[in-house]
Write an enzyme that holds these catalytic residues in place. Structure first.
Site, PDB file in Angstrom:
ATOM      1  N   LYS A  67      50.797  50.382   4.063  1.00  0.00           N
ATOM      2  CA  LYS A  67      49.811  49.317   3.933  1.00  0.00           C
ATOM      3  C   LYS A  67      50.453  48.081   3.293  1.00  0.00           C
ATOM      4  O   LYS A  67      50.347  46.984   3.801  1.00  0.00           O
ATOM      5  CB  LYS A  67      48.621  49.771   3.073  1.00  0.00           C
ATOM      6  CG  LYS A  67      47.983  51.075   3.528  1.00  0.00           C
ATOM      7  CD  LYS A  67      47.135  50.912   4.779  1.00  0.00           C
ATOM      8  CE  LYS A  67      46.866  52.214   5.505  1.00  0.00           C
ATOM      9  NZ  LYS A  67      46.055  53.182   4.798  1.00  0.00           N
ATOM     10  N   TRP A 109      37.960  56.724   2.386  1.00  0.00           N
ATOM     11  CA  TRP A 109      39.170  57.429   1.958  1.00  0.00           C
ATOM     12  C   TRP A 109      38.901  58.364   0.792  1.00  0.00           C
ATOM     13  O   TRP A 109      39.540  59.403   0.671  1.00  0.00           O
ATOM     14  CB  TRP A 109      40.300  56.451   1.660  1.00  0.00           C
ATOM     15  CG  TRP A 109      40.801  55.803   2.915  1.00  0.00           C
ATOM     16  CD1 TRP A 109      40.692  54.501   3.267  1.00  0.00           C
ATOM     17  CD2 TRP A 109      41.478  56.443   4.014  1.00  0.00           C
ATOM     18  NE1 TRP A 109      41.250  54.275   4.511  1.00  0.00           N
ATOM     19  CE2 TRP A 109      41.736  55.451   4.985  1.00  0.00           C
ATOM     20  CE3 TRP A 109      41.885  57.753   4.275  1.00  0.00           C
ATOM     21  CZ2 TRP A 109      42.389  55.732   6.187  1.00  0.00           C
ATOM     22  CZ3 TRP A 109      42.535  58.028   5.473  1.00  0.00           C
ATOM     23  CH2 TRP A 109      42.781  57.029   6.414  1.00  0.00           C
ATOM     24  N   ASP A 160      44.471  56.940  -5.791  1.00  0.00           N
ATOM     25  CA  ASP A 160      45.035  56.595  -4.484  1.00  0.00           C
ATOM     26  C   ASP A 160      45.127  55.069  -4.434  1.00  0.00           C
ATOM     27  O   ASP A 160      44.117  54.383  -4.338  1.00  0.00           O
ATOM     28  CB  ASP A 160      44.111  57.131  -3.381  1.00  0.00           C
ATOM     29  CG  ASP A 160      44.493  56.631  -1.986  1.00  0.00           C
ATOM     30  OD1 ASP A 160      45.493  55.899  -1.857  1.00  0.00           O
ATOM     31  OD2 ASP A 160      43.781  56.991  -1.022  1.00  0.00           O
TER      32      ASP A 160
END
Ligand code: PLP
Length: 362
Positions: A197, A103, A173
């Site tokens: 998530k 990511w 993030d």
């Protein structure tokens, strides 16, 4: 088990607290006397304004968000933030990124479109199985921000100590660890998290941004939706927001407050992850893919070291009624995602299954 629900180990979208789903069910046909479902409601109505205000207030209370930070609800998921961050924060056209896995690599690739990206630390040399030492990074003075992915969902690492940014703005993030433990918001310039998530349904990110970072001097070609200022000036309702996600996330924020807040959530998450890590550390068949000091509490990748055996466990896990345990192809093996809403019973059931599998495959 009530409702015959499965232990869903998906990396996202993922489990939500059962009591929250029950409340949503109960309010589905007629939200608190409004005569309609939240899905059918005008975002300009008084009743929806109350939903979004309460959601923000509960999130502020949960995270103790200082008054000089804005809370924004923005559509587009996590991937949009990979672009919005550099579009809005690269004032001098230069940013430092720390590369810790899939990511952060995606964030780097996107940021390169908007300016100069310096990768000041990386764990690529060991397949992203650790967090690099970031106590003394070569950060140039004119760098606009330092970017991290605080929990690498695929690689299974977490930052237990933030990098030394040498006074520069930190951007994080937090998608796959948002609200999983206490967080000192003042350590960051901007925190963002895709909500699917650890909080609610897909299709939205929460952005927490320090007010002085909200600019009105962006490239005039910047789409209006991509400017943090648009959302900040209009209470996240410049256009129709993701009303449904805001409503569901608000319920989860309240649920977490009633549970005892993020300290209690962290205590539960630690106990839950420990069940799985204790097993992996004593197993002769399985081993965790991450160095112990940087392990995630949320995403636990593990392998047998043998591709065929990995495939056999995944197949047997499906047979046994577990969902979504196959590891990402970049790591292989298996991955158990145990977000906030996964009960400890799920971790215990998984370990019982893995122990049995190991016994049978000696
Ligand atoms: C899932 C994820 C994303 C991307 O989210 P989308 O909403 O699918 O775009 C970004 N960062 C992290 C850490 C993630 O886990």
């Amino acid at each position: 088990m009530k409702y015959d629900r499965t232990f869903n180990f998906s990396a996202g979208p993922a489990m939500m607290p059962e009591s929250v789903l029950e409340e949503i069910r109960d309010e589905m046909m007629n939200y608190r006397g409004s005569g309609m479902c939240v899905m059918e409601m005008s975002h300009r109505s008084k009743v929806f304004q109350q939903i979004i205000d309460e959601a923000e207030a509960d999130l502020r209370a949960l995270m103790h968000i200082p008054d000089n930070y804005k809370v924004l609800f923005i559509q587009g998921g996590g991937t949009l933030q990979f672009a919005m961050v550099p579009m809005n924060l690269m004032k001098h056209g230069k940013a430092c990124y720390i590369e810790t896995g899939t990511w952060s690599k995606k964030a780097i690739a996107e940021a390169k479109k908007y300016g100069e990206v310096q990768i000041v630390a990386s764990s690529a040399d060991k397949n992203f199985s650790y967090i690099p030492d970031c106590s003394d990074l070569p950060i140039p003075d004119d760098c606009d921000y330092v970017y991290i992915c605080e929990n690498e969902t695929i690689n299974g690492t977490t930052w237990h100590k933030l990098p030394n940014t040498k006074g520069h703005v930190l951007v994080s993030d937090q998608s796959s660890m948002f609200l999983s433990r206490p967080c000192n918001v003042a350590d960051y310039g901007l925190i963002w998290a895709g909500v699917q998530k650890n909080v609610g349904p897909a299709g939205m990110s929460v952005v927490i941004i320090r007010e002085d970072l909200i600019r009105d001097d962006l490239d005039p070609k910047t789409p209006i939706y991509m400017m943090y200022k648009t959302h900040a000036d209009n209470g996240s309702m410049y256009n129709t927001p993701n009303c449904w996600a805001i409503y569901c996330c608000g319920k989860v924020f309240k649920y977490l407050r009633n549970l005892g807040g993020l300290e209690e959530m962290e205590r539960r998450n630690k106990a839950k992850a420990q069940v799985i890590y204790d097993f992996l550390d004593k197993s002769k068949l399985f081993r965790g893919a991450v160095v112990p000091q940087d392990r995630s509490l949320m995403n636990i990748p593990f392998v047998t070291g043998d591709k065929d055996m990995d495939a056999a466990v995944v197949a047997a896990s499906k047979e046994a009624g577990f969902d979504n345990l196959k590891g990402h192809k970049s790591v292989g093996g298996l991955r158990a995602s145990v977000y906030n809403a996964m009960p400890i019973e799920g971790a215990q059931a998984l370990v019982a299954f893995l122990e049995k599998f190991e016994q049978e495959h000696k």
